[in-house]
Design a protein around this motif. Structure first.
Motif, PDB file in Angstrom:
ATOM      1  N   PHE A  45      12.872  -0.659  21.209  1.00 35.08           N
ATOM      2  CA  PHE A  45      13.909  -1.688  21.219  1.00 35.08           C
ATOM      3  C   PHE A  45      13.596  -2.756  20.175  1.00 35.08           C
ATOM      4  CE2 PHE A  45      15.638  -5.723  22.850  1.00 35.08           C
ATOM      5  CZ  PHE A  45      16.984  -5.396  22.919  1.00 35.08           C
ATOM      6  N   ASP A  46      12.343  -3.188  20.113  1.00 36.57           N
ATOM      7  CA  ASP A  46      11.939  -4.182  19.121  1.00 36.57           C
ATOM      8  C   ASP A  46      12.175  -3.683  17.694  1.00 36.57           C
ATOM      9  OD1 ASP A  46      11.186  -5.862  21.191  1.00 36.57           O
ATOM     10  OD2 ASP A  46       9.041  -5.428  20.987  1.00 36.57           O
ATOM     11  N   ALA A  47      11.917  -2.400  17.457  1.00 33.43           N
ATOM     12  CA  ALA A  47      12.146  -1.822  16.129  1.00 33.43           C
ATOM     13  C   ALA A  47      13.642  -1.815  15.806  1.00 33.43           C
ATOM     14  CB  ALA A  47      11.572  -0.412  16.055  1.00 33.43           C
ATOM     15  N   LEU A  48      14.474  -1.502  16.786  1.00 33.73           N
ATOM     16  CA  LEU A  48      15.924  -1.539  16.602  1.00 33.73           C
ATOM     17  C   LEU A  48      16.384  -2.949  16.258  1.00 33.73           C
ATOM     18  CD1 LEU A  48      18.775  -0.287  16.782  1.00 33.73           C
ATOM     19  CD2 LEU A  48      18.668  -0.725  19.271  1.00 33.73           C
ATOM     20  N   VAL A  49      15.851  -3.928  16.956  1.00 29.98           N
ATOM     21  CA  VAL A  49      16.204  -5.326  16.689  1.00 29.98           C
ATOM     22  C   VAL A  49      15.772  -5.715  15.276  1.00 29.98           C
ATOM     23  CG1 VAL A  49      15.772  -7.737  17.363  1.00 29.98           C
ATOM     24  CG2 VAL A  49      16.140  -5.981  19.124  1.00 29.98           C
ATOM     25  N   ALA A  50      14.584  -5.318  14.870  1.00 36.00           N
ATOM     26  CA  ALA A  50      14.098  -5.653  13.523  1.00 36.00           C
ATOM     27  C   ALA A  50      15.020  -5.071  12.455  1.00 36.00           C
ATOM     28  CB  ALA A  50      12.672  -5.149  13.335  1.00 36.00           C
ATOM     29  N   ARG A  51      15.473  -3.832  12.632  1.00 39.50           N
ATOM     30  CA  ARG A  51      16.401  -3.224  11.668  1.00 39.50           C
ATOM     31  C   ARG A  51      17.731  -3.975  11.658  1.00 39.50           C
ATOM     32  NH1 ARG A  51      14.450   1.364  14.127  1.00 39.50           N
ATOM     33  NH2 ARG A  51      16.414   1.742  15.221  1.00 39.50           N
ATOM     34  N   THR A  52      18.196  -4.366  12.829  1.00 38.37           N
ATOM     35  CA  THR A  52      19.468  -5.070  12.948  1.00 38.37           C
ATOM     36  C   THR A  52      19.405  -6.441  12.282  1.00 38.37           C
ATOM     37  OG1 THR A  52      19.888  -3.898  15.018  1.00 38.37           O
ATOM     38  CG2 THR A  52      21.211  -5.859  14.597  1.00 38.37           C
ATOM     39  N   LEU A  53      18.265  -7.094  12.382  1.00 42.24           N
ATOM     40  CA  LEU A  53      18.102  -8.421  11.785  1.00 42.24           C
ATOM     41  C   LEU A  53      18.271  -8.416  10.270  1.00 42.24           C
ATOM     42  CD1 LEU A  53      15.316 -10.085  13.893  1.00 42.24           C
ATOM     43  CD2 LEU A  53      17.523 -11.078  13.318  1.00 42.24           C
ATOM     44  N   GLU A  54      17.998  -7.290   9.648  1.00 43.82           N
ATOM     45  CA  GLU A  54      18.191  -7.201   8.191  1.00 43.82           C
ATOM     46  C   GLU A  54      19.634  -7.545   7.832  1.00 43.82           C
ATOM     47  OE1 GLU A  54      16.846  -3.334   6.951  1.00 43.82           O
ATOM     48  OE2 GLU A  54      14.873  -3.638   7.845  1.00 43.82           O
ATOM     49  N   GLY A  55      20.596  -7.060   8.605  1.00 45.32           N
ATOM     50  CA  GLY A  55      21.996  -7.368   8.360  1.00 45.32           C
ATOM     51  C   GLY A  55      22.390  -8.743   8.853  1.00 45.32           C
ATOM     52  N   ILE A  56      21.842  -9.140   9.985  1.00 43.48           N
ATOM     53  CA  ILE A  56      22.195 -10.438  10.576  1.00 43.48           C
ATOM     54  C   ILE A  56      21.807 -11.581   9.645  1.00 43.48           C
ATOM     55  CG2 ILE A  56      21.637 -12.027  12.468  1.00 43.48           C
ATOM     56  CD1 ILE A  56      21.512  -9.525  14.285  1.00 43.48           C
TER      57      ILE A  56
END
Length: 107
Positions: free
Chosen positions: A22-33
């Motif tokens: 889940f943390d890895a998914l969030v880290a990838r998502t933050l790139e766009g955010i």
């Protein structure tokens, strides 16, 4: 009253491995955010003594900025992929009334 719009979200992950993914998914998502101009704050926290829980605080310039965030491909991907790692999700939508923000970020 300010125009800020916020969310506090509590995610409970299935186990330590799910928390890591889940943390890895969030880290990838933050790139766009990070590129979203109306997303002022997007921070994930781990509560003390609750290693499987993640608490997010999200602050948007206004409701329209939140809607723009929700329509982004990276956000849609996170929303669809996150459930496999979670046992529960609790969301509180918040209207900002007063506070301190980073310099130049609204009132």
């Amino acid at each position: 009253m300010s125009s800020g719009y916020a969310l506090a979200v509590r995610f409970t992950t299935r186990d330590a491995e799910a928390a890591e993914k889940f943390d890895a998914l969030v880290a990838r998502t933050l790139e766009g955010i990070r590129e979203e101009p109306g997303t002022l704050v997007y921070v994930a926290h781990v509560p003390v003594d609750e290693p499987l829980v993640r608490v997010f605080y999200e602050l948007y310039a206004d409701y329209d900025a939140f809607q723009a965030h929700e329509s982004q491909p990276h956000t849609k991907r996170m929303l669809s992929e996150r459930e496999q790692y979670l046992t529960s999700t609790e969301v509180e939508f918040l209207n900002e009334t007063i506070g301190k923000r980073p310099a130049g970020e609204g009132t």
